[in-house]
Design a protein around this motif. Sequence first.
Motif, short mmCIF file in Angstrom:
data_model
loop_
_atom_site.label_atom_id
_atom_site.label_comp_id
_atom_site.label_asym_id
_atom_site.label_seq_id
_atom_site.Cartn_x
_atom_site.Cartn_y
_atom_site.Cartn_z
N LEU A 1 0.83 -1.20 0.00
CA LEU A 1 0.00 0.00 0.00
C LEU A 1 0.87 1.26 0.00
CD1 LEU A 1 -2.76 -1.06 2.54
CD2 LEU A 1 -2.88 -1.10 0.05
N ALA A 2 1.95 1.23 0.78
CA ALA A 2 2.84 2.39 0.85
C ALA A 2 3.47 2.70 -0.50
CB ALA A 2 3.92 2.16 1.90
N ALA A 3 3.64 1.70 -1.33
CA ALA A 3 4.23 1.90 -2.65
C ALA A 3 3.19 2.32 -3.68
CB ALA A 3 4.92 0.61 -3.10
N GLY A 4 1.94 2.55 -3.25
CA GLY A 4 0.89 2.98 -4.17
C GLY A 4 0.22 1.85 -4.91
N GLY A 5 0.36 0.62 -4.42
CA GLY A 5 -0.18 -0.54 -5.13
C GLY A 5 -1.70 -0.61 -5.19
N ARG A 6 -2.38 0.07 -4.28
CA ARG A 6 -3.85 0.00 -4.27
C ARG A 6 -4.43 0.42 -5.62
NH1 ARG A 6 -8.36 -1.05 -4.63
NH2 ARG A 6 -10.08 -0.85 -3.13
N ALA A 7 -3.73 1.30 -6.33
CA ALA A 7 -4.26 1.84 -7.58
C ALA A 7 -4.39 0.78 -8.68
CB ALA A 7 -3.36 2.98 -8.07
N VAL A 8 -3.66 -0.34 -8.59
CA VAL A 8 -3.74 -1.35 -9.65
C VAL A 8 -4.94 -2.26 -9.49
CG1 VAL A 8 -1.22 -1.32 -9.86
CG2 VAL A 8 -2.32 -3.14 -8.54
N ILE A 9 -5.64 -2.18 -8.36
CA ILE A 9 -6.81 -3.03 -8.10
C ILE A 9 -8.05 -2.17 -8.26
CG2 ILE A 9 -7.99 -4.46 -6.40
CD1 ILE A 9 -5.19 -5.08 -5.25
N ARG B 1 -10.64 -9.26 9.16
CA ARG B 1 -10.70 -8.88 7.75
C ARG B 1 -10.90 -7.37 7.66
NH1 ARG B 1 -15.09 -12.13 5.87
NH2 ARG B 1 -13.66 -13.88 5.61
N TYR B 2 -10.26 -6.75 6.66
CA TYR B 2 -10.35 -5.30 6.49
C TYR B 2 -10.52 -4.97 5.02
CZ TYR B 2 -8.88 -0.38 6.46
OH TYR B 2 -8.82 0.98 6.28
N ALA B 3 -11.58 -4.23 4.69
CA ALA B 3 -11.80 -3.76 3.33
C ALA B 3 -10.97 -2.50 3.13
CB ALA B 3 -13.27 -3.48 3.08
N VAL B 4 -9.94 -2.59 2.29
CA VAL B 4 -9.01 -1.48 2.10
C VAL B 4 -9.65 -0.42 1.20
CG1 VAL B 4 -6.71 -0.83 1.31
CG2 VAL B 4 -7.08 -3.09 2.33
N PRO B 5 -9.75 0.81 1.67
CA PRO B 5 -10.37 1.85 0.83
C PRO B 5 -9.48 2.25 -0.33
CG PRO B 5 -9.50 2.81 2.85
CD PRO B 5 -9.34 1.33 2.99
N ALA B 6 -10.07 2.98 -1.27
CA ALA B 6 -9.31 3.41 -2.45
C ALA B 6 -8.14 4.31 -2.09
CB ALA B 6 -10.25 4.12 -3.43
N GLU B 7 -8.29 5.09 -1.01
CA GLU B 7 -7.21 5.93 -0.51
C GLU B 7 -6.81 5.42 0.87
OE1 GLU B 7 -5.70 8.22 -2.21
OE2 GLU B 7 -7.05 8.10 -3.94
N PRO B 8 -5.96 4.41 0.93
CA PRO B 8 -5.69 3.75 2.22
C PRO B 8 -4.76 4.54 3.11
CG PRO B 8 -4.35 2.76 0.51
CD PRO B 8 -5.23 3.75 -0.18
N ASP B 9 -4.84 4.25 4.41
CA ASP B 9 -3.89 4.76 5.38
C ASP B 9 -2.63 3.90 5.29
OD1 ASP B 9 -2.40 5.55 7.54
OD2 ASP B 9 -3.88 4.99 9.06
N THR B 10 -1.56 4.47 4.77
CA THR B 10 -0.33 3.69 4.60
C THR B 10 0.58 3.78 5.82
OG1 THR B 10 0.78 5.54 3.51
CG2 THR B 10 -0.41 3.98 2.11
N GLY B 11 0.12 4.47 6.86
CA GLY B 11 0.93 4.59 8.06
C GLY B 11 0.69 3.49 9.07
N ALA B 12 -0.24 2.59 8.76
CA ALA B 12 -0.56 1.51 9.70
C ALA B 12 -0.86 0.24 8.93
CB ALA B 12 -1.74 1.90 10.58
N ASP B 13 -0.63 -0.89 9.58
CA ASP B 13 -0.95 -2.21 9.01
C ASP B 13 -2.29 -2.64 9.59
OD1 ASP B 13 -0.91 -4.62 7.78
OD2 ASP B 13 0.85 -5.40 8.82
N ILE B 14 -3.38 -2.24 8.94
CA ILE B 14 -4.73 -2.45 9.47
C ILE B 14 -5.27 -3.78 8.96
CG2 ILE B 14 -7.04 -1.50 9.69
CD1 ILE B 14 -5.86 1.22 8.96
#
Length: 500
Positions: A276-284, A303-316
């Motif tokens: 997520l910190a590397a911006g990978g969420r954008a490919v999904i 289980r955690y549904a990762v939002p389109a703009e995730p918090d990359t400062g924590a491992d949720i």
Amino acid sequence: MRTFVDDIAAHAAREPDRVAVTAPGGELTYAGLAARIDALAGTLAARGARAETVCAVAVERGVDAVIAVAAAVRCGAAFLTLDVEQPPRRLAALVRSGGADLLVTTAELAGRLRLPVPGRPVLLDRPEPGGRGARLTGPPHGRALAYVSHTSGSTGEPSPVLVEHRGLDAYLRAVSRDFRLGPDTVVLQAAPLGYDASIRDTFAPLLAGGRLVVVPRSAVLRPEEFGAVVREHRVNALLSVVPSFLAFLAGRPDGAGLLEGVRLVASSGESLRPFLAAGGRAVIEDRLVNQYGPTECTMTSTRYAVPAEPDTGADIVGTPLDGVVVRLLDEELRPVPEGAVGEVCVGGAGVARGYRGLPARTAECFVPDPAGPPGARLYRTGDLARSGPGGLHLLGRRDRQVKIRGHRVDPAEVEGALLAHPAVTGAVVTAGEDGAGRVFLTAHVTGDLADVRDGELRAHLAATLPPHLMPRRFARLDELPVTRSGKADRRALADAAARS
């Protein structure tokens, strides 16, 4: 109790011609799948398979593996799946520690592997007469053994985990319900056989009446072939993908295209934070779900549904599944204050019996739940976390976190920062000690780094990380070594760093 095999039979009765499995050898309908499951279950029952019998399944990826596992459940027994690409000596150790009573395989594999399982093997390519007439014992009891799955844990030695039918059934139904799987679901089997994630991959879609796509493991791991499979079979769900593989896809120029049409990606096995910190969420393009849970608790606990703009400062990793209890406890098994760090302890129906033949380790890891009803147990995961927005925030493992100059350090934080560099496609950080006993970090990185000096990487990290998180060394690799399950092989990297 009702099992996923009963659901397969129900789908076969309602829509016999619906395709259940697509494999290199062709397609198999639900009617054909149910019939072959029943036939093999009859053979296993005729050989004495019943409650608590452990049927070792040693076959190649494909339809036979699906049928063999389901047949063991159909006759009320348990299964132990094996990855036949692993060394025969290791497989022999797994069947011994797992207590295998019966072997399901093929003639060629039986001769090549020579596994130490008592009695004659059941050979799928040499059907036995009389199996169809064998009397099945009926549905298994919820407390009966469903499967044996090995986990290395902190000891490095494979430990056989005993999971019961009630835990497996509740879990598969939760996956089907929570992910909204149905007849239109097409799942690619991504996890290798021999790992519990392959159970989710295989049987959650079949329980829901969907279609399972099985291809050779090599096709899953090579990006071009992976993308071709997704497009050809219109795969729309991936239920067991490790973050390392997602990061590999995201680092390619065509990364988003390889996942086109996939509406659900469920990740597990490693920290998703570096991806997520590397911006990978954008490919999904649609749903990304971060799953967390140990083998000892039937695969997934939160289980955690990762939002389109995730918090990359924590491992949720989110909130518990229905029927799962998660407590954050201190060393004395007392609840920690709100917001404080504690060990993740998991309770509920998914908690396994324990480790076969390892009573001391079982007693150490499976403990009474001080806040639960009589007889309730918790599994001590060894993971550290705190509660926060979105649910549970993982902070690493007790046995992986290290102290550097008095500071508690989680290597995952450094990995995430490294992956944010445009030239870095992979990163694993390990800890070591120098001759003076001082702990330091080594960063193992991949990517187009020929013109990127260590100083540039340090400057990149210094923009977001404090000095005590700065690696002392940067090891450049063509590719990161991985385990059979696809996770980064941290032990191999740490050993290599120690020798350098």
